[in-house]
Write an enzyme that holds these catalytic residues in place. Structure first.
Site, PDB file in Angstrom:
ATOM      1  N   ASN A   1       0.751  -1.297   0.012  1.00  0.00           N
ATOM      2  CA  ASN A   1      -0.055  -0.158  -0.022  1.00  0.00           C
ATOM      3  C   ASN A   1       1.062   1.314  -0.017  1.00  0.00           C
ATOM      4  O   ASN A   1       0.364   2.427  -0.595  1.00  0.00           O
ATOM      5  CB  ASN A   1      -0.768  -0.090   1.036  1.00  0.00           C
ATOM      6  CG  ASN A   1      -1.509   1.357   1.567  1.00  0.00           C
ATOM      7  OD1 ASN A   1      -2.359   1.902   0.779  1.00  0.00           O
ATOM      8  ND2 ASN A   1      -0.806   2.006   2.663  1.00  0.00           N
TER       9      ASN A   1
ATOM     10  N   TYR B   1       4.362   9.878 -10.827  1.00  0.00           N
ATOM     11  CA  TYR B   1       3.406   8.697 -10.097  1.00  0.00           C
ATOM     12  C   TYR B   1       2.584   8.182 -11.289  1.00  0.00           C
ATOM     13  O   TYR B   1       2.387   6.953 -10.905  1.00  0.00           O
ATOM     14  CB  TYR B   1       2.357   9.930  -9.650  1.00  0.00           C
ATOM     15  CG  TYR B   1       1.276   9.242  -8.570  1.00  0.00           C
ATOM     16  CD1 TYR B   1       1.641   8.309  -7.534  1.00  0.00           C
ATOM     17  CD2 TYR B   1       0.076   9.157  -8.978  1.00  0.00           C
ATOM     18  CE1 TYR B   1       0.758   7.754  -6.832  1.00  0.00           C
ATOM     19  CE2 TYR B   1      -1.041   8.347  -8.224  1.00  0.00           C
ATOM     20  CZ  TYR B   1      -0.788   7.728  -6.936  1.00  0.00           C
ATOM     21  OH  TYR B   1      -1.702   7.052  -6.210  1.00  0.00           O
TER      22      TYR B   1
ATOM     23  N   LYS C   1       2.884   3.817 -11.014  1.00  0.00           N
ATOM     24  CA  LYS C   1       1.623   2.918 -10.908  1.00  0.00           C
ATOM     25  C   LYS C   1       1.531   2.398 -12.410  1.00  0.00           C
ATOM     26  O   LYS C   1       1.170   0.977 -12.335  1.00  0.00           O
ATOM     27  CB  LYS C   1       0.525   4.078 -10.633  1.00  0.00           C
ATOM     28  CG  LYS C   1       0.550   4.373  -9.396  1.00  0.00           C
ATOM     29  CD  LYS C   1       0.609   3.377  -8.357  1.00  0.00           C
ATOM     30  CE  LYS C   1       0.686   4.245  -6.700  1.00  0.00           C
ATOM     31  NZ  LYS C   1       0.564   3.184  -5.673  1.00  0.00           N
TER      32      LYS C   1
ATOM     33  N   VAL D   1      -9.304   8.631  -2.329  1.00  0.00           N
ATOM     34  CA  VAL D   1      -9.414   8.442  -0.675  1.00  0.00           C
ATOM     35  C   VAL D   1      -9.099   9.551   0.026  1.00  0.00           C
ATOM     36  O   VAL D   1      -8.080  10.303  -0.379  1.00  0.00           O
ATOM     37  CB  VAL D   1      -8.706   7.133  -0.455  1.00  0.00           C
ATOM     38  CG1 VAL D   1      -8.980   6.782   1.229  1.00  0.00           C
ATOM     39  CG2 VAL D   1      -9.016   5.855  -1.175  1.00  0.00           C
TER      40      VAL D   1
ATOM     41  N   THR E   1      -6.964  10.987   2.160  1.00  0.00           N
ATOM     42  CA  THR E   1      -5.780  10.637   2.863  1.00  0.00           C
ATOM     43  C   THR E   1      -4.868  11.944   3.008  1.00  0.00           C
ATOM     44  O   THR E   1      -5.063  12.977   2.122  1.00  0.00           O
ATOM     45  CB  THR E   1      -5.247   9.436   2.490  1.00  0.00           C
ATOM     46  OG1 THR E   1      -4.720   9.814   0.822  1.00  0.00           O
ATOM     47  CG2 THR E   1      -6.027   8.147   2.460  1.00  0.00           C
TER      48      THR E   1
END
Length: 269
Positions: A101, A171, A175, A207, A209
């Site tokens: 994660n 990023y 990914k 999300v 976060t």
């Protein structure tokens, strides 16, 4: 830092479910670890720092928690954490899970600006977002062989790995690499038949976060989509980590987990 055990150590014990989770000090990783902690489970939590909240929960429930601390973006610390994870694995478990994660969105800059300080951050991001999952997965698969008949690897990916976004060169690239790595891994594990692990790269949606806070603080000149993410936050469109964690754990429990190796939790609304 030395690993810290709460209640019983995971090593040498039998448990129903062994779960290794990275990035457990906050956000989605913390939510996953909290929900996995239970009397029939062993949790190995890997993060830059220990979580007092996880330790308190483990003490209160008698759960088996093993917290490993270190920086997954540092090659030497990554190797140490792999070794400590192997040492903490139980002798036997009905099910063994690895949830990769931990990740970072930095640096948020235009591709042409990736030089000097930005390229240093990009190198760290590549280590954390793709090298660390590859190393941890290799260690997990090698060490768990023969310890469980049901082994699962879940790589937390992103829609950014499947759709380009200006300012996210690092990023998006890492990914996308994680997705391809998962496809290769599935092919290899499928060739092992019943001895192979089930593997998935899963996008968790947007999300609420700390990463989202970093995104909203980005330079609008480097990140043209900034307004969209600010609006998602202002309009309450971000999913709570606890809600997403519940959905991910339900997804992991599906009998068909692993059949679709590149997936999105939003496909299961």
């Amino acid at each position: 830092m030395r690993p810290t055990d709460t209640a019983q150590t995971a090593s040498g014990q039998h448990c129903d479910t062994l779960a290794v989770v990275t990035g457990t000090s906050r956000g989605l990783g913390a939510a996953l670890a909290h929900q996995l902690l239970g009397p029939a489970a062993c949790v190995i939590a890997i993060a830059r720092q220990e979580s007092p909240a996880l330790a308190a929960q483990a003490r209160g429930t008698g759960a088996r928690l093993h917290q490993l601390t270190g920086d997954l973006s540092d090659p030497a610390q990554l190797q140490r954490l792999c070794d400590e994870m192997i040492a903490a694995l139980p002798a036997r478990a009905e099910r063994m899970l690895l949830i990769n994660n931990a990740g970072t969105v930095a640096p948020i800059v235009a591709a042409e600006a990736l030089q000097a300080e930005a390229i240093h951050l990009a190198s760290q991001a590549m280590q954390l977002n793709i090298v660390a999952p590859m190393a941890l997965t290799a260690a997990f698969l090698q060490a768990s062989t023969g310890r469980s008949q049901d082994r699962c690897v879940l790589n937390i990916s992103s829609g950014a790995g499947r759709n380009p976004m200006a300012g996210w060169a690092t990023y998006c690239t890492t990914k996308a690499a994680l997705d391809m790595y998962t496809r290769v891994l599935k092919q290899e594990q499928a060739a092992l038949g019943v001895q192979g692990a089930r593997v998935v790269a899963l996008a968790p949606g947007v999300v609420d976060t700390g990463m989202q806070g970093e995104i909203r603080a980005a330079d609008p000149a480097a990140f043209p989509a900034l307004g969209r993410f600010q609006a998602l936050h202002a309009d309450g469109q971000l999913s709570a980590p606890e809600h997403v964690a519940r959905r991910i754990l339900a997804y992991l429990a599906r009998a068909d987990f692993g059949q679709t190796e590149i997936d999105d939790i939003r496909n299961y609304d």
